[in-house]
Design a protein around this motif. Structure first.
Motif, PDB file in Angstrom:
ATOM      1  N   GLY A 141      49.418  -6.424  91.445  1.00 56.74           N
ATOM      2  CA  GLY A 141      48.738  -5.545  92.281  1.00 56.74           C
ATOM      3  C   GLY A 141      49.547  -4.298  92.438  1.00 56.74           C
ATOM      4  O   GLY A 141      49.228  -3.325  92.938  1.00 56.74           O
ATOM      5  N   ILE A 142      50.675  -4.271  91.377  1.00 59.35           N
ATOM      6  CA  ILE A 142      51.405  -3.120  91.333  1.00 59.35           C
ATOM      7  C   ILE A 142      51.640  -2.656  89.697  1.00 59.35           C
ATOM      8  O   ILE A 142      51.552  -1.341  89.580  1.00 59.35           O
ATOM      9  N   LEU A 143      51.737  -3.465  88.884  1.00 59.22           N
ATOM     10  CA  LEU A 143      51.829  -3.223  87.619  1.00 59.22           C
ATOM     11  C   LEU A 143      50.392  -3.468  86.681  1.00 59.22           C
ATOM     12  O   LEU A 143      49.901  -4.909  87.070  1.00 59.22           O
ATOM     13  N   SER A 144      49.948  -2.845  85.805  1.00 60.18           N
ATOM     14  CA  SER A 144      48.925  -3.232  84.932  1.00 60.18           C
ATOM     15  C   SER A 144      49.261  -3.083  83.604  1.00 60.18           C
ATOM     16  O   SER A 144      49.526  -1.737  83.260  1.00 60.18           O
ATOM     17  N   ASP A 145      49.078  -4.033  82.912  1.00 57.47           N
ATOM     18  CA  ASP A 145      49.691  -3.757  81.373  1.00 57.47           C
ATOM     19  C   ASP A 145      50.966  -3.107  81.366  1.00 57.47           C
ATOM     20  O   ASP A 145      51.211  -2.171  80.451  1.00 57.47           O
ATOM     21  N   ASP A 146      52.016  -3.606  82.064  1.00 59.09           N
ATOM     22  CA  ASP A 146      53.445  -3.043  82.138  1.00 59.09           C
ATOM     23  C   ASP A 146      53.323  -1.691  82.566  1.00 59.09           C
ATOM     24  O   ASP A 146      54.548  -1.102  82.313  1.00 59.09           O
ATOM     25  N   CYS A 147      52.408  -1.217  83.216  1.00 63.89           N
ATOM     26  CA  CYS A 147      52.425   0.243  83.912  1.00 63.89           C
ATOM     27  C   CYS A 147      52.293   0.382  85.491  1.00 63.89           C
ATOM     28  O   CYS A 147      51.645  -0.561  85.862  1.00 63.89           O
ATOM     29  N   LEU A 148      52.910   1.245  86.077  1.00 59.42           N
ATOM     30  CA  LEU A 148      52.806   1.453  87.471  1.00 59.42           C
ATOM     31  C   LEU A 148      51.510   1.944  87.655  1.00 59.42           C
ATOM     32  O   LEU A 148      50.791   2.712  86.964  1.00 59.42           O
ATOM     33  N   ALA A 149      50.511   1.039  88.605  1.00 65.74           N
ATOM     34  CA  ALA A 149      49.112   1.330  88.559  1.00 65.74           C
ATOM     35  C   ALA A 149      48.562   2.319  89.614  1.00 65.74           C
ATOM     36  O   ALA A 149      47.706   2.215  90.415  1.00 65.74           O
ATOM     37  N   PHE A 150      49.353   3.512  89.422  1.00 60.47           N
ATOM     38  CA  PHE A 150      49.081   4.982  90.084  1.00 60.47           C
ATOM     39  C   PHE A 150      48.871   5.918  89.094  1.00 60.47           C
ATOM     40  O   PHE A 150      49.699   6.039  88.123  1.00 60.47           O
ATOM     41  N   GLN A 151      48.122   6.989  89.209  1.00 56.40           N
ATOM     42  CA  GLN A 151      48.131   8.104  88.892  1.00 56.40           C
ATOM     43  C   GLN A 151      48.217   9.150  89.592  1.00 56.40           C
ATOM     44  O   GLN A 151      47.717   9.001  90.978  1.00 56.40           O
ATOM     45  N   GLU A 152      48.300  10.551  89.343  1.00 57.76           N
ATOM     46  CA  GLU A 152      48.328  11.755  90.246  1.00 57.76           C
ATOM     47  C   GLU A 152      46.814  12.259  90.386  1.00 57.76           C
ATOM     48  O   GLU A 152      45.994  12.406  89.285  1.00 57.76           O
ATOM     49  N   SER A 153      46.247  12.472  91.813  1.00 55.14           N
ATOM     50  CA  SER A 153      44.895  12.916  91.873  1.00 55.14           C
ATOM     51  C   SER A 153      44.740  14.307  91.734  1.00 55.14           C
ATOM     52  O   SER A 153      43.513  14.697  91.431  1.00 55.14           O
ATOM     53  N   GLY A 154      45.881  14.941  92.137  1.00 52.30           N
ATOM     54  CA  GLY A 154      45.711  16.532  92.453  1.00 52.30           C
ATOM     55  C   GLY A 154      46.186  17.056  93.603  1.00 52.30           C
ATOM     56  O   GLY A 154      47.083  16.355  94.038  1.00 52.30           O
ATOM     57  N   PRO A 155      45.961  18.053  94.111  1.00 53.62           N
ATOM     58  CA  PRO A 155      46.386  18.649  95.552  1.00 53.62           C
ATOM     59  C   PRO A 155      46.533  17.990  96.532  1.00 53.62           C
ATOM     60  O   PRO A 155      45.710  17.126  96.664  1.00 53.62           O
ATOM     61  N   ASP A 156      47.643  17.997  97.529  1.00 52.56           N
ATOM     62  CA  ASP A 156      47.571  17.206  98.616  1.00 52.56           C
ATOM     63  C   ASP A 156      46.464  17.174  99.691  1.00 52.56           C
ATOM     64  O   ASP A 156      46.022  16.327 100.520  1.00 52.56           O
ATOM     65  N   ASN A 157      45.597  18.414  99.533  1.00 53.37           N
ATOM     66  CA  ASN A 157      44.505  18.556 100.384  1.00 53.37           C
ATOM     67  C   ASN A 157      42.997  17.889  99.829  1.00 53.37           C
ATOM     68  O   ASN A 157      42.144  17.778 100.580  1.00 53.37           O
ATOM     69  N   GLN A 158      43.131  17.361  98.790  1.00 49.49           N
ATOM     70  CA  GLN A 158      42.115  16.627  98.100  1.00 49.49           C
ATOM     71  C   GLN A 158      42.103  15.311  98.273  1.00 49.49           C
ATOM     72  O   GLN A 158      43.335  14.562  98.413  1.00 49.49           O
ATOM     73  N   PRO A 159      40.931  14.482  98.119  1.00 41.89           N
ATOM     74  CA  PRO A 159      41.144  12.981  98.441  1.00 41.89           C
ATOM     75  C   PRO A 159      41.767  12.187  97.275  1.00 41.89           C
ATOM     76  O   PRO A 159      41.741  12.715  96.167  1.00 41.89           O
ATOM     77  N   GLY A 160      42.283  11.258  97.697  1.00 43.36           N
ATOM     78  CA  GLY A 160      42.761  10.160  96.707  1.00 43.36           C
ATOM     79  C   GLY A 160      41.724   8.906  96.687  1.00 43.36           C
ATOM     80  O   GLY A 160      40.971   8.946  97.509  1.00 43.36           O
ATOM     81  N   ILE A 161      42.251   8.075  95.647  1.00 43.02           N
ATOM     82  CA  ILE A 161      41.357   6.715  95.612  1.00 43.02           C
ATOM     83  C   ILE A 161      42.322   5.630  95.684  1.00 43.02           C
ATOM     84  O   ILE A 161      43.118   5.467  94.746  1.00 43.02           O
TER      85      ILE A 161
END
Length: 466
Positions: free
Chosen positions: A419-439
């Motif tokens: 639930g943390i790593l996918s294909d040896d990568c941290l499974a998170f990306q930056e979505s944009g500015p703080d006031n924008q939604p994340g997923i």
């Protein structure tokens, strides 16, 4: 109605770890590295399904794994390709939420995304086999919490107007319960009002039929006749008068699925259409590995008894999507320093987004803390993700626990490591500015039962459900 097994299948690429026993008091877990996933033997022993009297529950399994009833001939796309489509989907979803697009038309020149429903449909990862019509005809459908209108490819539809699919096309002429929805009806007018209308078509029998049209963010399109039919969810469980799109014209990149099952929050979705029976609630559990099973359920588990869940309020500023507020993150048992305004854009929970899209400030703090905790392992470049590792030569890897906290104090511990790593990568990306939604993506959701309880205005999480 003929007995029909319902299977929900995952296209999750094979992950290269199996979880070791336990962790330690410092918030780290040692996991052995392996060349591939464990032997191809289906295991359902981990499923902890707790259905109530007013729920329908079905098994959820990996599309390419040993739990699938038949082995698919098509292969999952590469990790890089899935991430590229994932970014297109998440960009579309966040644009819709931030601009309040649902049910509106837009002519602003700086936005080229279609006003109709859609993320990047080709990035969706889960399918379900249902029965459509009387007698029931099996259909393999993508499930999507970010879509509302369900559709299948229908006869007549040849290779020039439809993409190839594994199963026979749905044939309305062979169903005694199929009926096209007439154009001059409230159902058709509501469809148009929700931006899914495709005008009127000349149908058989001389009547004008209600058309539907959907354009997705990746350029895929589906058009056809808005229709009424019986949907079989499980043996003995059917939804009568189910409204869906009978597709006759498809464009764009597609896989070998038969259509889509919408689980969003707008009136056209399966969830809303069955709300009188299941209360507008559904849940699922995505297994950590493709050799394990999960489930999809309509209704609230055990009626009002939801012990074992932690809940956070659901925000419904846009009809389709389910949004929650994140308030904190811990890495290796230590809270990272993220000011509350960094989460002000909210987090959409989405079954079709692969890796979590996190706002700028929160992502930078998470990345720094995770890299520090994993400093013993060499970083490697990746086209889509910026925190990837080379574990070659290591028999064991020590991975920090990661926990996410939401408003009301609900905290979820992500599965380690899947639930943390996918294909040896941290499974998170930056979505944009703080006031924008994340997923909140589906990798982070693995092994959790995620309960979307719109009737009570909340989202629930239950640990180790599969």
């Amino acid at each position: 109605m003929a007995s029909l097994p319902l299977l929900v299948c995952i296209i999750l690429g094979t992950y290269s770890y199996s979880v070791a026993h336990g962790g330690n008091e410092h918030g780290f877990v040692a996991v052995p590295t392996t060349a591939s996933e464990p032997a191809a033997v289906c295991s359902t022993s981990r499923v902890r399904l707790d259905p109530g009297s007013n729920t329908v529950s079905v098994p959820l399994v990996h599309r390419h794994g040993p739990c699938a009833p038949t082995q698919s001939s098509d292969k999952p796309s590469s990790f890089t390709d899935r991430l590229r489509r994932n970014r297109a989907r998440s960009k579309y979803i966040m644009s819709r939420v931030s601009k309040g697009m649902m049910g509106t038309t837009r002519d602003d020149a700086d936005v080229s995304i279609p006003t109709h429903l859609g993320g990047s449909v080709d990035s969706l990862e889960y399918v379900v086999t249902v029965g459509l019509g009387t007698p029931a005809m099996s259909q393999v459908l993508l499930i999507d919490t970010g879509s509302d209108l369900s559709w299948v490819q229908c006869k007549p539809c040849n290779s020039t107007t439809c993409y190839p699919q594994k199963d026979p096309l749905f044939d309305p002429s062979k169903s005694s319960t199929y009926a096209p929805i007439p154009c001059n009806t409230d159902a058709c007018r509501n469809l148009t009002g929700d931006s899914y209308g495709g005008g009127c078509t000349s149908g058989g029998g001389g009547g004008a039929q209600c058309g539907f049209a959907i354009t997705y963010g990746d350029g895929s399109q589906t058009r056809g006749v808005y229709s009424n039919e019986t949907l079989a969810l499980a043996p003995g469980v059917a939804v009568k008068d189910f409204h869906f799109g009978c597709g006759h014209d498809q464009d764009g990149p597609n896989d070998k699925y038969d259509g889509l099952l919408g689980l969003g929050g707008a009136p056209e979705s399966l969830v809303v259409q069955t709300s009188s029976v299941y209360g507008g609630a559904f849940s699922y559990c995505l297994p950590a590995l493709n050799s394990q099973a999960g489930f999809l359920a309509l209704g609230t588990p055990s009626g009002v008894n939801t012990s074992g869940f932690v809940f956070t309020p659901m925000i419904r500023e846009e009809k389709t999507f389910y949004v929650v507020n994140m308030t904190g993150i811990t890495v290796g048992g230590e809270s990272i320093d993220v000011p509350p305004p960094a989460f002000s854009g909210g987090m959409i929970i989405d079954s079709g987004t692969v890796v979590t899209q996190l706002q700028h400030t929160a992502y930078n703090a998470l990345q720094a803390a995770f890299r520090k905790a994993m400093a013993a392992y060499p970083l490697v470049p990746n086209v889509e993700l910026d925190t990837c590792y080379n574990f070659t030569g290591y028999s064991n890897v020590t991975v920090p626990r990661v926990a996410l906290t939401f408003s009301g104090g609900a905290t979820i511990d992500l599965d380690v490591p899947n639930g943390i790593l996918s294909d040896d990568c941290l499974a998170f990306q930056e979505s944009g500015p703080d006031n924008q939604p994340g997923i909140l993506g589906n990798v982070n959701q693995r092994t959790l039962e995620v309960l979307y309880d719109a009737g009570r205005g909340r989202v629930g999480f239950r640990a180790a459900a599969c």
